[in-house]
Scaffold this motif. Structure first.
Motif, PDB file in Angstrom:
ATOM      1  N   ASN A 198      49.790 -18.741 -47.202  1.00  0.00           N
ATOM      2  CA  ASN A 198      51.208 -18.608 -47.537  1.00  0.00           C
ATOM      3  C   ASN A 198      51.869 -19.977 -47.633  1.00  0.00           C
ATOM      4  O   ASN A 198      52.671 -20.223 -48.546  1.00  0.00           O
ATOM      5  N   GLU A 199      51.559 -20.867 -46.717  1.00  0.00           N
ATOM      6  CA  GLU A 199      52.113 -22.220 -46.772  1.00  0.00           C
ATOM      7  C   GLU A 199      51.654 -22.946 -48.039  1.00  0.00           C
ATOM      8  O   GLU A 199      52.416 -23.715 -48.627  1.00  0.00           O
ATOM      9  N   ASN A 200      50.421 -22.688 -48.473  1.00  0.00           N
ATOM     10  CA  ASN A 200      49.935 -23.260 -49.727  1.00  0.00           C
ATOM     11  C   ASN A 200      50.754 -22.758 -50.907  1.00  0.00           C
ATOM     12  O   ASN A 200      51.124 -23.532 -51.787  1.00  0.00           O
ATOM     13  N   LEU A 201      51.029 -21.474 -50.936  1.00  0.00           N
ATOM     14  CA  LEU A 201      51.813 -20.915 -52.036  1.00  0.00           C
ATOM     15  C   LEU A 201      53.222 -21.491 -52.068  1.00  0.00           C
ATOM     16  O   LEU A 201      53.753 -21.820 -53.136  1.00  0.00           O
ATOM     17  N   VAL A 202      53.826 -21.640 -50.901  1.00  0.00           N
ATOM     18  CA  VAL A 202      55.175 -22.221 -50.828  1.00  0.00           C
ATOM     19  C   VAL A 202      55.154 -23.682 -51.275  1.00  0.00           C
ATOM     20  O   VAL A 202      56.023 -24.125 -52.039  1.00  0.00           O
ATOM     21  N   ALA A 203      54.145 -24.434 -50.844  1.00  0.00           N
ATOM     22  CA  ALA A 203      54.071 -25.848 -51.195  1.00  0.00           C
ATOM     23  C   ALA A 203      53.898 -26.034 -52.703  1.00  0.00           C
ATOM     24  O   ALA A 203      54.559 -26.870 -53.310  1.00  0.00           O
ATOM     25  N   TYR A 204      53.037 -25.257 -53.306  1.00  0.00           N
ATOM     26  CA  TYR A 204      52.810 -25.424 -54.735  1.00  0.00           C
ATOM     27  C   TYR A 204      53.934 -24.845 -55.569  1.00  0.00           C
ATOM     28  O   TYR A 204      54.186 -25.305 -56.686  1.00  0.00           O
ATOM     29  N   ASN A 205      54.669 -23.884 -55.035  1.00  0.00           N
ATOM     30  CA  ASN A 205      55.879 -23.415 -55.712  1.00  0.00           C
ATOM     31  C   ASN A 205      56.941 -24.515 -55.685  1.00  0.00           C
ATOM     32  O   ASN A 205      57.648 -24.740 -56.664  1.00  0.00           O
ATOM     33  N   THR A 206      57.047 -25.203 -54.570  1.00  0.00           N
ATOM     34  CA  THR A 206      57.986 -26.320 -54.467  1.00  0.00           C
ATOM     35  C   THR A 206      57.599 -27.437 -55.436  1.00  0.00           C
ATOM     36  O   THR A 206      58.461 -28.038 -56.080  1.00  0.00           O
ATOM     37  N   CYS A 207      56.308 -27.701 -55.570  1.00  0.00           N
ATOM     38  CA  CYS A 207      55.855 -28.728 -56.521  1.00  0.00           C
ATOM     39  C   CYS A 207      56.208 -28.335 -57.949  1.00  0.00           C
ATOM     40  O   CYS A 207      56.619 -29.178 -58.746  1.00  0.00           O
ATOM     41  N   ALA A 208      56.053 -27.073 -58.269  1.00  0.00           N
ATOM     42  CA  ALA A 208      56.363 -26.611 -59.627  1.00  0.00           C
ATOM     43  C   ALA A 208      57.860 -26.655 -59.895  1.00  0.00           C
ATOM     44  O   ALA A 208      58.290 -26.962 -61.011  1.00  0.00           O
ATOM     45  N   ALA A 209      58.670 -26.388 -58.888  1.00  0.00           N
ATOM     46  CA  ALA A 209      60.118 -26.364 -59.068  1.00  0.00           C
ATOM     47  C   ALA A 209      60.678 -27.757 -59.321  1.00  0.00           C
ATOM     48  O   ALA A 209      61.649 -27.906 -60.052  1.00  0.00           O
ATOM     49  N   ARG A 210      60.086 -28.765 -58.732  1.00  0.00           N
ATOM     50  CA  ARG A 210      60.606 -30.115 -58.942  1.00  0.00           C
ATOM     51  C   ARG A 210      59.822 -30.875 -59.998  1.00  0.00           C
ATOM     52  O   ARG A 210      59.960 -32.076 -60.134  1.00  0.00           O
ATOM     53  N   SER A 211      58.985 -30.179 -60.737  1.00  0.00           N
ATOM     54  CA  SER A 211      58.215 -30.758 -61.842  1.00  0.00           C
ATOM     55  C   SER A 211      57.421 -31.989 -61.410  1.00  0.00           C
ATOM     56  O   SER A 211      57.302 -32.953 -62.148  1.00  0.00           O
ATOM     57  N   ALA A 212      56.916 -31.933 -60.209  1.00  0.00           N
ATOM     58  CA  ALA A 212      56.093 -33.034 -59.706  1.00  0.00           C
ATOM     59  C   ALA A 212      54.635 -32.601 -59.744  1.00  0.00           C
ATOM     60  O   ALA A 212      54.322 -31.423 -59.668  1.00  0.00           O
ATOM     61  N   SER A 213      53.782 -33.563 -59.890  1.00  0.00           N
ATOM     62  CA  SER A 213      52.367 -33.215 -59.898  1.00  0.00           C
ATOM     63  C   SER A 213      51.831 -33.273 -58.477  1.00  0.00           C
ATOM     64  O   SER A 213      51.981 -34.271 -57.781  1.00  0.00           O
ATOM     65  N   CYS A 214      51.271 -32.188 -58.058  1.00  0.00           N
ATOM     66  CA  CYS A 214      50.630 -32.113 -56.738  1.00  0.00           C
ATOM     67  C   CYS A 214      49.138 -31.953 -56.957  1.00  0.00           C
ATOM     68  O   CYS A 214      48.705 -31.125 -57.752  1.00  0.00           O
ATOM     69  N   SER A 215      48.363 -32.737 -56.255  1.00  0.00           N
ATOM     70  CA  SER A 215      46.916 -32.625 -56.411  1.00  0.00           C
ATOM     71  C   SER A 215      46.425 -31.375 -55.678  1.00  0.00           C
ATOM     72  O   SER A 215      47.124 -30.794 -54.847  1.00  0.00           O
ATOM     73  N   ASP A 216      45.224 -30.981 -55.991  1.00  0.00           N
ATOM     74  CA  ASP A 216      44.634 -29.815 -55.340  1.00  0.00           C
ATOM     75  C   ASP A 216      44.008 -30.161 -53.998  1.00  0.00           C
ATOM     76  O   ASP A 216      43.440 -29.284 -53.354  1.00  0.00           O
ATOM     77  N   ALA A 217      44.115 -31.401 -53.578  1.00  0.00           N
ATOM     78  CA  ALA A 217      43.511 -31.808 -52.311  1.00  0.00           C
ATOM     79  C   ALA A 217      44.134 -31.065 -51.134  1.00  0.00           C
ATOM     80  O   ALA A 217      43.430 -30.708 -50.183  1.00  0.00           O
ATOM     81  N   GLY A 218      45.421 -30.814 -51.185  1.00  0.00           N
ATOM     82  CA  GLY A 218      46.076 -30.084 -50.099  1.00  0.00           C
ATOM     83  C   GLY A 218      45.548 -28.671 -49.961  1.00  0.00           C
ATOM     84  O   GLY A 218      45.317 -28.173 -48.858  1.00  0.00           O
ATOM     85  N   TRP A 219      45.364 -28.014 -51.085  1.00  0.00           N
ATOM     86  CA  TRP A 219      44.849 -26.642 -51.081  1.00  0.00           C
ATOM     87  C   TRP A 219      43.443 -26.586 -50.486  1.00  0.00           C
ATOM     88  O   TRP A 219      43.177 -25.848 -49.541  1.00  0.00           O
ATOM     89  N   PHE A 220      42.536 -27.385 -51.051  1.00  0.00           N
ATOM     90  CA  PHE A 220      41.146 -27.312 -50.628  1.00  0.00           C
ATOM     91  C   PHE A 220      40.957 -27.802 -49.197  1.00  0.00           C
ATOM     92  O   PHE A 220      40.171 -27.234 -48.440  1.00  0.00           O
ATOM     93  N   THR A 221      41.671 -28.841 -48.819  1.00  0.00           N
ATOM     94  CA  THR A 221      41.518 -29.370 -47.469  1.00  0.00           C
ATOM     95  C   THR A 221      42.056 -28.412 -46.428  1.00  0.00           C
ATOM     96  O   THR A 221      41.374 -28.109 -45.446  1.00  0.00           O
TER      97      THR A 221
END
Length: 122
Positions: A42-65
């Motif tokens: 759930n925290e992953n979904l919230v984090a990547y939704n926040t990244c999408a909302a601010r049009s910033a690129s977030c790497s997938d390292a947070g998800w996989f790690t």
């Protein structure tokens, strides 16, 4: 030099209760690991939704790690704690081993969330 005192093995009834408590705590640890994995997901979904909302690129390292830490670390800790507790349940009380595994599950969840926040910048 004094020789170390040796404890007598547990009685059959005490060993049975000890084994029962070990299994109960192991099942509770597995359920906690599933719940913690859901929380990190759930925290992953919230984090990547926040990244999408601010049009910033977030790497997938947070998800996989973060998912790797909570899934591999959490389930391995519960499995190891339960196995160690079952192994020593006739000689001494092995209940502390699954409790330690449960503590590692909670610790790995905290580490996973911190890593997720640090790697995604949210």
């Amino acid at each position: 030099m004094a020789s170390p005192t040796r404890r007598a093995p547990l009685s059959e009834r005490a060993a049975l209760w000890n084994l029962t408590l070990i299994w109960v705590l192991t099942v509770v640890g597995l359920l906690a690991a599933i719940g913690c994995a859901g929380y990190v997901f759930n925290e992953n979904l919230v984090a990547y939704n926040t990244c999408a909302a601010r049009s910033a690129s977030c790497s997938d390292a947070g998800w996989f790690t973060s998912m790797g830490v909570v899934l591999v670390g959490g389930f391995r800790a519960v499995h190891t704690g339960g196995a160690a507790g079952v192994r020593v349940h006739r000689r001494t009380s092995g209940v502390c081993w699954p409790l330690a595994g449960l503590g590692v599950v909670l610790l790995s969840t905290a580490v996973a969330v911190v890593l997720l926040k640090a790697l995604t910048g949210t």
